[in-house]
Design an enzyme around this catalytic site. Structure first.
Site, mmCIF file in Angstrom:
data_model
loop_
_atom_site.group_PDB
_atom_site.id
_atom_site.type_symbol
_atom_site.label_atom_id
_atom_site.label_comp_id
_atom_site.label_asym_id
_atom_site.label_seq_id
_atom_site.Cartn_x
_atom_site.Cartn_y
_atom_site.Cartn_z
ATOM 1 C CE LYS A 79 -3.822 1.832 2.869
ATOM 2 N NZ LYS A 79 -4.639 2.018 3.864
ATOM 3 C CB SER A 154 -8.389 3.821 2.965
ATOM 4 O OG SER A 154 -7.420 3.275 3.979
ATOM 5 C CB SER A 178 -8.671 0.934 5.639
ATOM 6 O OG SER A 178 -8.939 2.141 6.046
#
Length: 492
Positions: A79, A154, A178
């Protein structure tokens, strides 16, 4: 051939690499081909490091398989909120557009030490603020099961990439769900470890008392392998727990010989199984609980009575911490600097106004407000008090059960742009995930089927006591093996 290879689990391809049946170069090449084929539709990858990944794979192949490295030659994505040496780390924000770290986050270093190959960085909501990956400053990621729908957020880029076979595993971060919510939306496995289990060193901070790094994969065994590689005490992170880390993969393999859930008490919180949850979600989750009962689990009712206050509490605590953490991005020390500014105040104002997107600005303003003189006691102090009550709810519930289970999300993946004009509705999509972050406990989401109406994946969430990730993983594997959810997305 490359697509077939990409459909394997992380541990399956790891075993092929160990035995020499395939090379690390072949694994990386297959993933790069899959990324090239699917990215025009998904937009899951922000920064692709194809040449560097191939060079690292060639180096590994020249040295030969190393059985002591549990992820030897396995391609993974990270990420974009997690620092990677020599690779851009933008947090999905324009204000960090040109930031290239000179060091690896401890979790990334753990992956590399285990032999993993970093393919690149996955898209995300800007500074991890969002539940749909529509808040990225660069691109909107689509769900591999239906490209008209969001992948969750996210960590939506990580989830979409794993689900579509672009990589065999990915790192996500979980501040309020997330990892678990996008895992649910994309039909994969995601675990948020106990706060302190995985070092936050090198993770760009959003809510420092809530953030946690965790793996996202296509099987529970894969999750255990990645978690073993990244977990452990780190002197560089003062909140890192100085506790021994089990070999989760070995413990899971040992437990799998038993294969049932006899002696395990599953707690079903009343607040998670009723009003506001779509019928198709409840149907899939109830079927999974029935499957667990069929394996010998005892199912009991529990209560988490302060759940209705979790959303308000979370968005006060998280935004307060965000307003403090993001103060460093001022156009002077980090990131984007607006050239039109003529004085220092103007430099701050213009750089932050143009560098941050609207959702980040909204959260900074709210966070600054709740911390301001005259309002601190009314908002932040009160939220901190309710947070303690929410944690106590979990401790009380674990007196009568071993694992708490409930839907990960009240609904399946929604349409792109469906909720962008209503931030409150977007915030409510995290209603079942944020309590766990406030309590600092471990939790994970596993796929348990497709919704009868939407045809989209449904996730079941499992909560465990602090530092008992092993019990979570074992329970999750038993349920997944019994339910056998479809794993191949139809949209790519």
């Amino acid at each position: 051939m490359s697509h077939d290879l990409c459909s394997l689990s992380l541990t399956a391809v790891r075993d092929l690499l160990r035995s020499g049946e395939i090379t690390a170069t072949a694994a990386v090449t297959a993933c790069l081909a899959r990324i090239e084929a699917t990215e025009p539709k998904l937009h899951a990858v922000l920064h692709l490091a194809g040449e560097a990944a191939l060079a690292e794979a060639a180096r590994l192949d020249a040295a030969g398989p190393d059985p002591d490295k549990r992820l030897w030659g396995v391609p993974v994505l990270v990420k974009d909120a997690i620092c990677t040496k020599g690779l851009p780390t933008t947090c999905g924000s324009k204000i960090l557009e040109n930031f290239v770290p000179f060091y690896d986050a401890t979790a990334v270093a753990g992956l590399k030490a285990a032999g993993a190959v970093i393919l690149g960085k996955a898209n995300m909501d800007e500074f991890a603020m969002g539940s749909s990956t529509e808040n990225s400053a660069y691109q909107t990621t689509a769900n591999p099961w239906d490209a008209t729908k969001v992948p969750g957020g996210s960590s939506g880029g990580s989830a979409a990439a794993v689900s579509s076979g672009q990589c065999f595993g990915a790192l996500g971060t979980d501040t309020g769900g997330s990892i678990r919510q996008p895992a649910s939306f994309c039909g994969i496995v995601g675990i948020k470890p106990t706060y302190g289990r995985v070092s936050r060193y090198g993770l760009v901070a959003y809510g420092s008392s809530l953030d946690q790094i965790g793996p996202m994969t296509r099987s529970v065994e894969d999750c255990a392998a990645m978690l073993t590689a990244i977990a452990g005490h780190d002197a560089k992170d003062s909140t890192s727990a100085p506790r021994d880390v089990p070999d989760y993969e070995a413990d899971l393999a040992a437990w799998a010989k038993q294969g049932d859930l006899k002696g395990v008490r599953l707690g079903l919180p009343d607040e998670y199984w009723g009003q506001g949850v779509d019928a198709e979600v409840l149907d899939c989750c109830r079927a999974a609980v029935d499957a667990a009962r069929g394996l010998g689990a005892e199912v009991v009712r529990v209560s988490l009575p302060h759940t209705p206050y979790a959303v308000a509490t979370y968005y006060i605590v998280a935004m307060a911490e965000a307003s403090s953490n993001l103060a460093r991005f001022d156009g002077v020390r980090y990131g984007f600097r607006d050239a039109a500014a003529t004085d220092l105040a103007g430099l701050y104002e213009l750089s932050r106004a143009k560098g941050f997107g609207p959702e980040v600005q909204r959260r900074i303003v709210i966070g600054t407000y709740v911390l301001s003189a005259g309002y601190y006691d009314a908002y932040y102090r009160k939220a901190a008090q309710v947070r303690r009550l929410i944690r106590q709810d979990f401790l009380d519930a674990f007196a009568s059960c071993d694992v708490i289970v409930g839907p990960t999300s009240p609904f399946t993946a929604f349409g792109i742009a469906e909720k962008t004009e209503d931030p409150l509705q977007m915030y409510l999509s995290d209603i079942f995930t944020i309590s766990l972050n406030l309590a600092g406990l471990p939790g994970m989401s596993i796929p348990v089927g497709l919704g009868a109406q939407s045809g989209m994946p449904v996730g079941l969430q499992l909560f465990g006591p602090a530092f008992d990730e092993t019990r979570l993983l074992c329970t999750a594997k038993a349920v997944m093996d019994a339910v056998r959810p479809p794993m191949a997305p139809a949209g790519v």
